[in-house]
Design an enzyme around this catalytic site. Structure first.
Site, PDB file in Angstrom:
ATOM      1  N   CYS A 112     -16.323   1.591  -0.680  1.00  0.00           N
ATOM      2  CA  CYS A 112     -15.196   0.626  -0.187  1.00  0.00           C
ATOM      3  C   CYS A 112     -15.035   0.879   1.127  1.00  0.00           C
ATOM      4  O   CYS A 112     -14.215  -0.057   1.796  1.00  0.00           O
ATOM      5  CB  CYS A 112     -13.884   1.034  -1.139  1.00  0.00           C
ATOM      6  N   ARG A 133     -13.758  -8.952   0.360  1.00  0.00           N
ATOM      7  CA  ARG A 133     -12.205  -8.345   0.062  1.00  0.00           C
ATOM      8  C   ARG A 133     -11.437 -10.075   0.770  1.00  0.00           C
ATOM      9  O   ARG A 133     -10.414  -9.961  -0.033  1.00  0.00           O
ATOM     10  CB  ARG A 133     -11.737  -7.394   1.318  1.00  0.00           C
ATOM     11  N   ASP A 157     -17.194   7.152  -2.709  1.00  0.00           N
ATOM     12  CA  ASP A 157     -16.124   7.210  -1.901  1.00  0.00           C
ATOM     13  C   ASP A 157     -15.793   8.405  -0.976  1.00  0.00           C
ATOM     14  O   ASP A 157     -16.245   9.435  -1.326  1.00  0.00           O
ATOM     15  CB  ASP A 157     -14.652   6.838  -2.586  1.00  0.00           C
ATOM     16  N   GLN A 171      -9.956  -3.792  -4.246  1.00  0.00           N
ATOM     17  CA  GLN A 171     -11.140  -3.461  -3.782  1.00  0.00           C
ATOM     18  C   GLN A 171     -12.248  -3.820  -4.999  1.00  0.00           C
ATOM     19  O   GLN A 171     -13.222  -4.234  -4.476  1.00  0.00           O
ATOM     20  CB  GLN A 171     -11.391  -1.987  -3.405  1.00  0.00           C
ATOM     21  N   ARG A 189       0.758  -1.195   0.021  1.00  0.00           N
ATOM     22  CA  ARG A 189      -0.039  -0.140  -0.031  1.00  0.00           C
ATOM     23  C   ARG A 189       0.881   1.215  -0.146  1.00  0.00           C
ATOM     24  O   ARG A 189       1.512   1.458   1.091  1.00  0.00           O
ATOM     25  CB  ARG A 189      -0.891   0.167   1.326  1.00  0.00           C
ATOM     26  N   HIS A 221      -6.964   1.364  -6.900  1.00  0.00           N
ATOM     27  CA  HIS A 221      -7.311   0.180  -5.895  1.00  0.00           C
ATOM     28  C   HIS A 221      -7.892  -1.165  -6.507  1.00  0.00           C
ATOM     29  O   HIS A 221      -9.043  -1.643  -6.221  1.00  0.00           O
ATOM     30  CB  HIS A 221      -8.038   0.973  -4.786  1.00  0.00           C
TER      31      HIS A 221
END
Ligand code: CP
Ligand code: NVA
Length: 317
Positions: A275, A303, A236, A148, A118, A145
């Site tokens: 998310c 996930r 988001d 996700q 990350r 991402h």
């Protein structure tokens, strides 16, 4: 679209745009199959895959930014597949004191079988992949991402069947999650309309990539137009990790809030996805995110299953 690591015995998972349509579909189908195996055993959280497909495999998980879902789901994923995770905070590593990403990649490749990163900067991820001799997984960067969105597609299909041909709407910041949704719209051949203010549109190159690859991806500044006929509305946070100018962002993005009025302009049975982490009262109202059309808890749990499938794919299994 081709995976540039196809000839190696392992594959990096850097972005959905580096997958073929077949690979993306296989990862989703495998994730669904893995979820069924895990759920049917009745072992709950203590589930270990009977075949231990990643027995003796180790995964270094490097976090330059905070995480709840990604950290826990990846650690549980590799554990349930028979392997082991090592969690590393970027600032606790020599990486945080200036050791290069390339040197870190060489060293970690001698210790572990895969690296999940990350990263603050997408360039760091690409640098890691260029120098590692083990699979590298994008666990979020400032650009994208992809892990996700694999969970998101899995979740949508659990509720509404094949996503191909369905209409997805995004309202809010054209951020890293939006970029991976644009990639997904091309790979899974669904319609995606994004409503973003002119200040926070997705990168032009990503929109061009979608158009050049046959994507049905459109951009508007009008949320009402984006959600018309939509089967799913997604948003988001307005303030991603690393963003500044918080007050200005909130003011500019306020008209893009997902609220009941906006949901009511979409299909009657449309879903809501996010998310997480969410900021109730900003990008989405509590009424919507905690309401009957919201599938956020399944989305978060998925996930775990998506990550297992991604890990197995990376190892070419
Ligand atoms: N959605 C997501 O990636 O959550 P975390 O930041 O908690 O990992
Ligand atoms: N866009 C958000 C996603 C968090 C999972 C961020 O980058 O902070």
């Amino acid at each position: 679209m081709s995976n540039f690591n196809l000839k190696k015995p392992y594959r990096h998972f850097l972005d959905l745009a580096t997958l073929t349509r077949g690979e993306a579909r296989d990862i989703i189908d495998k994730a669904r199959a893995l979820k069924i195996i895990a759920t049917e055993t009745g072992h709950g959280k203590g589930f270990i895959h009977p075949d231990r497909p990643l027995a003796d495999k180790s995964l270094a998980m490097i976090f330059e930014k905070p995480s709840t879902r990604t950290r826990v789901s990846f650690e549980m994923s590799i554990h349930q597949l028979g392997g082991k995770a090592i969690v590393l905070q970027g600032n606790d590593m020599q990486l945080g004191r200036g050791e290069t990403v390339a040197d870190t990649a060489h060293v970690l490749s001698g210790f572990v079988d895969a690296v999940m990163l990350r990263a603050d900067s997408h360039d760091s991820l690409l640098d890691m992949a260029a120098h590692a001799t083990v699979p590298v997984i994008n666990a979020l960067t400032d650009y994208s991402h992809p892990c996700q969105i694999m969970a998101d597609v899995l979740t949508f299909e659990e509720y509404r069947g094949p996503i191909t041909g369905k209409k997805i709407a995004w309202s809010g910041d054209g951020n890293n999650v939006a970029v991976s949704w644009i990639h997904a719209a091309v790979l899974f051949d669904c319609e995606l309309t994004l409503a973003c203010p002119k200040e926070f549109c997705p990168p032009t190159q990503v929109m061009e990539w979608a158009a050049n690859n046959g994507g049905k991806v459109t951009l508007t500044h009008d949320p009402a137009q984006a959600v018309e006929g939509a089967d799913c509305i997604i948003t988001d946070t307005w303030i991603s990790m690393g963003d500044s100018d918080i007050d200005a962002r909130i003011a500019i993005l306020a008209p893009y809030q997902v609220n009941r009025k906006l949901m009511d302009l979409s299909n009657r049975d449309s879903l809501f996805m996010h998310c997480l982490p969410a900021h109730r009262g900003e990008e989405v109202t509590g009424e919507v995110i905690d309401g009957p059309r919201s599938v956020i808890w399944d989305e978060a749990e998925n996930r775990l299953h998506a990550q297992k499938s991604i890990l197995i794919w990376c190892f070419g299994k």
